[in-house]
Design a protein around this motif. Structure first.
Motif, PDB file in Angstrom:
ATOM      1  N   ALA A   1       0.836  -1.200   0.000  1.00 37.12           N
ATOM      2  CA  ALA A   1       0.000   0.000   0.000  1.00 37.12           C
ATOM      3  C   ALA A   1       0.870   1.248   0.000  1.00 37.12           C
ATOM      4  O   ALA A   1       2.044   1.215   0.360  1.00 37.12           O
ATOM      5  CB  ALA A   1      -0.917   0.011   1.216  1.00 37.12           C
ATOM      6  N   TRP A   2       0.246   2.331  -0.412  1.00 34.05           N
ATOM      7  CA  TRP A   2       0.838   3.654  -0.290  1.00 34.05           C
ATOM      8  C   TRP A   2      -0.049   4.494   0.621  1.00 34.05           C
ATOM      9  O   TRP A   2      -1.284   4.497   0.479  1.00 34.05           O
ATOM     10  CB  TRP A   2       0.959   4.331  -1.650  1.00 34.05           C
ATOM     11  CG  TRP A   2       2.038   3.775  -2.512  1.00 34.05           C
ATOM     12  CD1 TRP A   2       1.909   2.821  -3.473  1.00 34.05           C
ATOM     13  CD2 TRP A   2       3.420   4.148  -2.512  1.00 34.05           C
ATOM     14  NE1 TRP A   2       3.122   2.564  -4.057  1.00 34.05           N
ATOM     15  CE2 TRP A   2       4.069   3.374  -3.489  1.00 34.05           C
ATOM     16  CE3 TRP A   2       4.182   5.062  -1.775  1.00 34.05           C
ATOM     17  CZ2 TRP A   2       5.439   3.483  -3.755  1.00 34.05           C
ATOM     18  CZ3 TRP A   2       5.538   5.173  -2.033  1.00 34.05           C
ATOM     19  CH2 TRP A   2       6.147   4.397  -3.007  1.00 34.05           C
ATOM     20  N   PHE A   3       0.587   5.189   1.535  1.00 32.50           N
ATOM     21  CA  PHE A   3      -0.077   6.164   2.394  1.00 32.50           C
ATOM     22  C   PHE A   3       0.612   7.509   2.194  1.00 32.50           C
ATOM     23  O   PHE A   3       1.717   7.566   1.646  1.00 32.50           O
ATOM     24  CB  PHE A   3       0.035   5.750   3.866  1.00 32.50           C
ATOM     25  CG  PHE A   3      -0.820   4.578   4.239  1.00 32.50           C
ATOM     26  CD1 PHE A   3      -0.447   3.286   3.913  1.00 32.50           C
ATOM     27  CD2 PHE A   3      -2.016   4.768   4.923  1.00 32.50           C
ATOM     28  CE1 PHE A   3      -1.237   2.196   4.250  1.00 32.50           C
ATOM     29  CE2 PHE A   3      -2.812   3.697   5.280  1.00 32.50           C
ATOM     30  CZ  PHE A   3      -2.415   2.408   4.945  1.00 32.50           C
ATOM     31  N   ARG A   4      -0.036   8.545   2.667  1.00 34.23           N
ATOM     32  CA  ARG A   4       0.598   9.867   2.592  1.00 34.23           C
ATOM     33  C   ARG A   4       0.234  10.679   3.829  1.00 34.23           C
ATOM     34  O   ARG A   4      -0.809  10.449   4.455  1.00 34.23           O
ATOM     35  CB  ARG A   4       0.162  10.600   1.331  1.00 34.23           C
ATOM     36  CG  ARG A   4      -1.314  10.938   1.262  1.00 34.23           C
ATOM     37  CD  ARG A   4      -1.641  11.558  -0.096  1.00 34.23           C
ATOM     38  NE  ARG A   4      -3.024  12.007  -0.173  1.00 34.23           N
ATOM     39  CZ  ARG A   4      -3.564  12.568  -1.249  1.00 34.23           C
ATOM     40  NH1 ARG A   4      -2.841  12.735  -2.349  1.00 34.23           N
ATOM     41  NH2 ARG A   4      -4.830  12.966  -1.236  1.00 34.23           N
ATOM     42  N   GLN A   5       1.108  11.608   4.151  1.00 32.31           N
ATOM     43  CA  GLN A   5       0.868  12.474   5.297  1.00 32.31           C
ATOM     44  C   GLN A   5       1.276  13.891   4.936  1.00 32.31           C
ATOM     45  O   GLN A   5       2.460  14.167   4.689  1.00 32.31           O
ATOM     46  CB  GLN A   5       1.625  11.996   6.533  1.00 32.31           C
ATOM     47  CG  GLN A   5       1.268  12.761   7.787  1.00 32.31           C
ATOM     48  CD  GLN A   5       1.766  12.087   9.048  1.00 32.31           C
ATOM     49  OE1 GLN A   5       2.665  11.250   9.021  1.00 32.31           O
ATOM     50  NE2 GLN A   5       1.167  12.442  10.176  1.00 32.31           N
ATOM     51  N   ALA A   6       0.295  14.763   4.895  1.00 36.16           N
ATOM     52  CA  ALA A   6       0.537  16.175   4.611  1.00 36.16           C
ATOM     53  C   ALA A   6       0.926  16.884   5.908  1.00 36.16           C
ATOM     54  O   ALA A   6       0.602  16.419   7.002  1.00 36.16           O
ATOM     55  CB  ALA A   6      -0.709  16.805   4.011  1.00 36.16           C
ATOM     56  N   PRO A   7       1.612  18.007   5.792  1.00 34.36           N
ATOM     57  CA  PRO A   7       2.023  18.746   6.991  1.00 34.36           C
ATOM     58  C   PRO A   7       0.837  19.096   7.886  1.00 34.36           C
ATOM     59  O   PRO A   7      -0.170  19.625   7.401  1.00 34.36           O
ATOM     60  CB  PRO A   7       2.659  20.013   6.414  1.00 34.36           C
ATOM     61  CG  PRO A   7       3.125  19.625   5.061  1.00 34.36           C
ATOM     62  CD  PRO A   7       2.117  18.634   4.558  1.00 34.36           C
ATOM     63  N   GLY A   8       0.938  18.736   9.146  1.00 39.19           N
ATOM     64  CA  GLY A   8      -0.105  19.062  10.098  1.00 39.19           C
ATOM     65  C   GLY A   8      -1.342  18.190  10.029  1.00 39.19           C
ATOM     66  O   GLY A   8      -2.336  18.450  10.713  1.00 39.19           O
ATOM     67  N   LYS A   9      -1.288  17.146   9.204  1.00 39.61           N
ATOM     68  CA  LYS A   9      -2.451  16.261   9.051  1.00 39.61           C
ATOM     69  C   LYS A   9      -2.090  14.830   9.407  1.00 39.61           C
ATOM     70  O   LYS A   9      -0.924  14.473   9.488  1.00 39.61           O
ATOM     71  CB  LYS A   9      -2.982  16.340   7.616  1.00 39.61           C
ATOM     72  CG  LYS A   9      -3.527  17.701   7.234  1.00 39.61           C
ATOM     73  CD  LYS A   9      -4.204  17.650   5.885  1.00 39.61           C
ATOM     74  CE  LYS A   9      -4.830  18.991   5.532  1.00 39.61           C
ATOM     75  NZ  LYS A   9      -5.524  18.951   4.207  1.00 39.61           N
ATOM     76  N   GLU A  10      -3.116  14.031   9.592  1.00 43.34           N
ATOM     77  CA  GLU A  10      -2.897  12.625   9.897  1.00 43.34           C
ATOM     78  C   GLU A  10      -2.554  11.848   8.626  1.00 43.34           C
ATOM     79  O   GLU A  10      -2.844  12.286   7.512  1.00 43.34           O
ATOM     80  CB  GLU A  10      -4.146  12.030  10.557  1.00 43.34           C
ATOM     81  CG  GLU A  10      -4.427  12.615  11.933  1.00 43.34           C
ATOM     82  CD  GLU A  10      -5.535  11.877  12.650  1.00 43.34           C
ATOM     83  OE1 GLU A  10      -5.745  12.152  13.841  1.00 43.34           O
ATOM     84  OE2 GLU A  10      -6.191  11.028  12.020  1.00 43.34           O
ATOM     85  N   ARG A  11      -1.959  10.694   8.839  1.00 41.27           N
ATOM     86  CA  ARG A  11      -1.636   9.815   7.712  1.00 41.27           C
ATOM     87  C   ARG A  11      -2.914   9.399   7.006  1.00 41.27           C
ATOM     88  O   ARG A  11      -3.928   9.095   7.649  1.00 41.27           O
ATOM     89  CB  ARG A  11      -0.882   8.596   8.213  1.00 41.27           C
ATOM     90  CG  ARG A  11      -0.459   7.627   7.132  1.00 41.27           C
ATOM     91  CD  ARG A  11       0.250   6.442   7.748  1.00 41.27           C
ATOM     92  NE  ARG A  11       1.595   6.780   8.188  1.00 41.27           N
ATOM     93  CZ  ARG A  11       2.322   6.016   8.987  1.00 41.27           C
ATOM     94  NH1 ARG A  11       1.835   4.902   9.471  1.00 41.27           N
ATOM     95  NH2 ARG A  11       3.544   6.385   9.325  1.00 41.27           N
ATOM     96  N   GLU A  12      -2.846   9.348   5.679  1.00 38.51           N
ATOM     97  CA  GLU A  12      -4.014   9.052   4.856  1.00 38.51           C
ATOM     98  C   GLU A  12      -3.689   7.938   3.879  1.00 38.51           C
ATOM     99  O   GLU A  12      -2.626   7.932   3.247  1.00 38.51           O
ATOM    100  CB  GLU A  12      -4.418  10.312   4.086  1.00 38.51           C
ATOM    101  CG  GLU A  12      -5.553  10.140   3.098  1.00 38.51           C
ATOM    102  CD  GLU A  12      -5.744  11.367   2.208  1.00 38.51           C
ATOM    103  OE1 GLU A  12      -6.881  11.584   1.756  1.00 38.51           O
ATOM    104  OE2 GLU A  12      -4.762  12.084   1.948  1.00 38.51           O
ATOM    105  N   PHE A  13      -4.621   7.011   3.729  1.00 34.26           N
ATOM    106  CA  PHE A  13      -4.478   5.913   2.773  1.00 34.26           C
ATOM    107  C   PHE A  13      -4.607   6.441   1.354  1.00 34.26           C
ATOM    108  O   PHE A  13      -5.451   7.298   1.072  1.00 34.26           O
ATOM    109  CB  PHE A  13      -5.557   4.882   3.053  1.00 34.26           C
ATOM    110  CG  PHE A  13      -5.713   3.812   2.010  1.00 34.26           C
ATOM    111  CD1 PHE A  13      -6.753   3.866   1.095  1.00 34.26           C
ATOM    112  CD2 PHE A  13      -4.820   2.764   1.944  1.00 34.26           C
ATOM    113  CE1 PHE A  13      -6.910   2.893   0.146  1.00 34.26           C
ATOM    114  CE2 PHE A  13      -4.969   1.773   0.989  1.00 34.26           C
ATOM    115  CZ  PHE A  13      -6.026   1.830   0.090  1.00 34.26           C
ATOM    116  N   ALA A  14      -3.765   5.935   0.441  1.00 35.31           N
ATOM    117  CA  ALA A  14      -3.865   6.307  -0.971  1.00 35.31           C
ATOM    118  C   ALA A  14      -4.346   5.129  -1.821  1.00 35.31           C
ATOM    119  O   ALA A  14      -5.304   5.251  -2.577  1.00 35.31           O
ATOM    120  CB  ALA A  14      -2.530   6.818  -1.485  1.00 35.31           C
ATOM    121  N   GLY A  15      -3.693   3.979  -1.699  1.00 32.81           N
ATOM    122  CA  GLY A  15      -4.089   2.823  -2.485  1.00 32.81           C
ATOM    123  C   GLY A  15      -3.396   1.567  -1.999  1.00 32.81           C
ATOM    124  O   GLY A  15      -2.385   1.640  -1.311  1.00 32.81           O
TER     125      GLY A  15
END
Length: 124
Positions: A34-48
């Motif tokens: 899987a790939w996840f992402r985390q933007a500055p100041g935000k929680e980790r988010e699932f991508a695919g």
């Protein structure tokens, strides 16, 4: 299992990037990736995520139709092709490996191994 993500960088809105994640130390073909992402100041988010064979995938609504996850089990590598990038896609992107079953999941706690992340910056 060790995961090494790469391919991040600076791109203009509307552009494309392809991320790669190479795995070592395990049987790659038996891990859901899987790939996840985390933007500055935000929680980790699932991508695919992608199944063992690569035949099944699922995506977050925010990236569906723009991002494509794929894998090459012969190269122990999972990819994330990102098209039509938007400034809100700016984040640190990380790959993850989940063992035990071939079930696709967006739950980060179902993944056992993580890479070190690669930064994607999309300018407007």
């Amino acid at each position: 299992v060790q995961l090494q993500a790469s391919g991040g960088g600076l791109v203009q809105a509307g552009g494309s990037l392809r991320l790669s994640c190479v795995a070592s130390g395990g049987t790659f073909s038996t891990y859901v990736m899987a790939w996840f992402r985390q933007a500055p100041g935000k929680e980790r988010e699932f991508a695919g995520s992608i199944s063992w064979s690569g035949r099944r995938t699922n995506y977050a609504d925010s990236v569906k139709g723009r991002f494509t996850i794929s894998r090459d089990n012969a190269k122990n590598t999972v990819y994330l092709q990102m098209n039509s990038l938007k400034p809100e896609d700016t984040a640190v992107y990380d790959c993850a490996a989940g063992g035990g079953s071939d079930r696709l999941t967006a739950d980060e706690y179902e993944y056992d191994y993580w890479g070190q992340g690669t930064l994607v910056t999309v300018s407007s």
